[in-house]
Design a protein around this motif. Structure first.
Motif, PDB file in Angstrom:
ATOM      1  N   VAL A   1       7.750 -31.758 -29.357  1.00 11.71           N
ATOM      2  CA  VAL A   1       6.422 -31.867 -29.578  1.00 11.71           C
ATOM      3  C   VAL A   1       5.731 -30.627 -29.331  1.00 11.71           C
ATOM      4  CG1 VAL A   1       4.363 -33.242 -29.216  1.00 11.71           C
ATOM      5  CG2 VAL A   1       6.465 -34.403 -29.589  1.00 11.71           C
ATOM      6  N   ALA A   2       5.621 -30.229 -28.257  1.00 10.74           N
ATOM      7  CA  ALA A   2       4.988 -28.825 -27.720  1.00 10.74           C
ATOM      8  C   ALA A   2       5.192 -27.777 -28.687  1.00 10.74           C
ATOM      9  CB  ALA A   2       5.276 -28.793 -26.289  1.00 10.74           C
ATOM     10  N   ALA A   3       6.401 -27.646 -29.083  1.00  6.23           N
ATOM     11  CA  ALA A   3       6.934 -26.553 -29.958  1.00  6.23           C
ATOM     12  C   ALA A   3       6.197 -26.608 -31.221  1.00  6.23           C
ATOM     13  CB  ALA A   3       8.538 -26.514 -30.280  1.00  6.23           C
ATOM     14  N   ALA A   4       6.260 -28.061 -31.650  1.00  5.69           N
ATOM     15  CA  ALA A   4       5.766 -28.090 -32.968  1.00  5.69           C
ATOM     16  C   ALA A   4       4.188 -27.865 -33.110  1.00  5.69           C
ATOM     17  CB  ALA A   4       5.882 -29.786 -33.485  1.00  5.69           C
ATOM     18  N   VAL A   5       3.457 -28.347 -31.904  1.00  3.27           N
ATOM     19  CA  VAL A   5       2.105 -28.032 -31.944  1.00  3.27           C
ATOM     20  C   VAL A   5       1.723 -26.688 -32.195  1.00  3.27           C
ATOM     21  CG1 VAL A   5      -0.151 -28.331 -30.872  1.00  3.27           C
ATOM     22  CG2 VAL A   5       1.471 -30.316 -30.959  1.00  3.27           C
ATOM     23  N   ALA A   6       2.537 -25.547 -31.274  1.00  2.19           N
ATOM     24  CA  ALA A   6       2.372 -24.341 -31.278  1.00  2.19           C
ATOM     25  C   ALA A   6       2.842 -23.918 -32.606  1.00  2.19           C
ATOM     26  CB  ALA A   6       3.312 -23.861 -30.278  1.00  2.19           C
ATOM     27  N   THR A   7       3.788 -24.266 -33.256  1.00  2.00           N
ATOM     28  CA  THR A   7       4.090 -23.886 -34.372  1.00  2.00           C
ATOM     29  C   THR A   7       3.098 -23.973 -35.350  1.00  2.00           C
ATOM     30  OG1 THR A   7       6.461 -23.887 -34.077  1.00  2.00           O
ATOM     31  CG2 THR A   7       5.848 -23.582 -36.182  1.00  2.00           C
ATOM     32  N   GLN A   8       2.592 -25.079 -35.528  1.00  5.38           N
ATOM     33  CA  GLN A   8       1.346 -25.461 -36.373  1.00  5.38           C
ATOM     34  C   GLN A   8       0.342 -24.681 -36.236  1.00  5.38           C
ATOM     35  OE1 GLN A   8       1.390 -27.924 -38.700  1.00  5.38           O
ATOM     36  NE2 GLN A   8      -0.481 -27.750 -39.252  1.00  5.38           N
ATOM     37  N   GLY A   9       0.089 -24.238 -34.941  1.00  2.88           N
ATOM     38  CA  GLY A   9      -1.178 -23.381 -34.707  1.00  2.88           C
ATOM     39  C   GLY A   9      -0.750 -22.044 -34.796  1.00  2.88           C
ATOM     40  N   GLY A  10       0.364 -21.491 -35.490  1.00  3.04           N
ATOM     41  CA  GLY A  10       0.696 -20.093 -35.793  1.00  3.04           C
ATOM     42  C   GLY A  10       1.386 -19.206 -34.919  1.00  3.04           C
ATOM     43  N   ALA A  11       1.782 -19.901 -33.771  1.00  5.18           N
ATOM     44  CA  ALA A  11       2.612 -19.281 -32.907  1.00  5.18           C
ATOM     45  C   ALA A  11       3.704 -18.586 -33.318  1.00  5.18           C
ATOM     46  CB  ALA A  11       2.897 -20.101 -31.487  1.00  5.18           C
TER      47      ALA A  11
END
Length: 231
Positions: free
Chosen positions: A103-113
């Protein structure tokens, strides 16, 4: 998106369920669920894992893949698949709890990380709620002096603090150079944030220490003011 996320589990249902949950918080992210053996039993399958890696490298990844696995042999399968895939240098294995880390990775990816930051976001998630307390049994915000930055914000989204807001807070804070608490619990833990059970009209108090303290408090403030995208 520049990063693809792969889940390697002993169970197809676990892999698909974890992806289903994370996708609720990150609708634009490409996920790849690998679980069970080729004949449907519990276990891991090297060929299926390699195929998932190749699909991710072709379809989703400009910067790389971040991989999360559930148990030891799944980690070994992921490591072997990395060696056999066409671009092993673009595959990063995260040492993180499967669900919260994903979940943390997904949110970071969604944010463009980018991939390294996504991996760091996953690995910043705690493995258990007990790690949010020090040796004396106190929350991390106690005994460390005044926070560098703090803020208190009233929730306006109808459902208050539930899985999606918790994931957005945790994922964003995990990618910053900061130690942050929200109402006294670890700001990078989805489960601890959900346990706060703060409803609409309730308040979140953010306390931050570290280089990105101002960014952390402002990040939570903006999420709250935007209703976590739910209004």
């Amino acid at each position: 998106m520049t990063v693809g996320l792969v889940v390697v589990s002993h169970s197809r249902k676990i892999a698909e369920g974890a992806v289903e949950l994370a996708a609720q918080m990150a609708p634009d992210v490409k996920f790849y669920a690998v679980g069970g053996t080729a004949d449907g039993r519990i276990g891991t399958d090297l060929e299926k894992t390699i195929a998932a890696f190749e699909s991710g490298l072709t379809e989703a990844s400009g910067d790389g893949l971040v991989v999360l696995a559930d148990l030891g042999s799944a980690v070994m399968t992921a490591e072997s698949a990395t060696e056999f895939c066409t671009e092993p240098d673009k595959v990063l294995l995260a040492d993180a709890p499967l669900v919260e880390g994903l979940v943390a990775a997904a949110v970071a990816t969604q944010g463009g990380a980018l991939a390294a930051a996504v991996k760091a976001a996953a690995e910043s998630v705690r493995f258990g709620p007990e790690t949010a307390f020090d040796a004396a049994g106190s929350p991390p915000s106690q005994g460390k002096g005044e926070p560098a930055e703090s803020g208190e914000f009233e929730l306006i989204n109808p459902m208050g603090m539930h899985a999606r807001p918790a994931a957005k807070i945790a994922g964003g804070l995990a990618g910053l150079d900061v130690e942050a608490t929200v109402n006294g619990v670890d700001g990078t833990s989805v489960m601890e944030l959900m346990s706060l059970a703060v409803g609409q009209g309730g308040k979140l108090k953010v306390e931050a220490r570290g280089k990105d303290s101002s960014k952390a408090v402002d990040y939570v403030r903006r999420l709250v003011e935007q209703g976590f995208g739910e209004i």
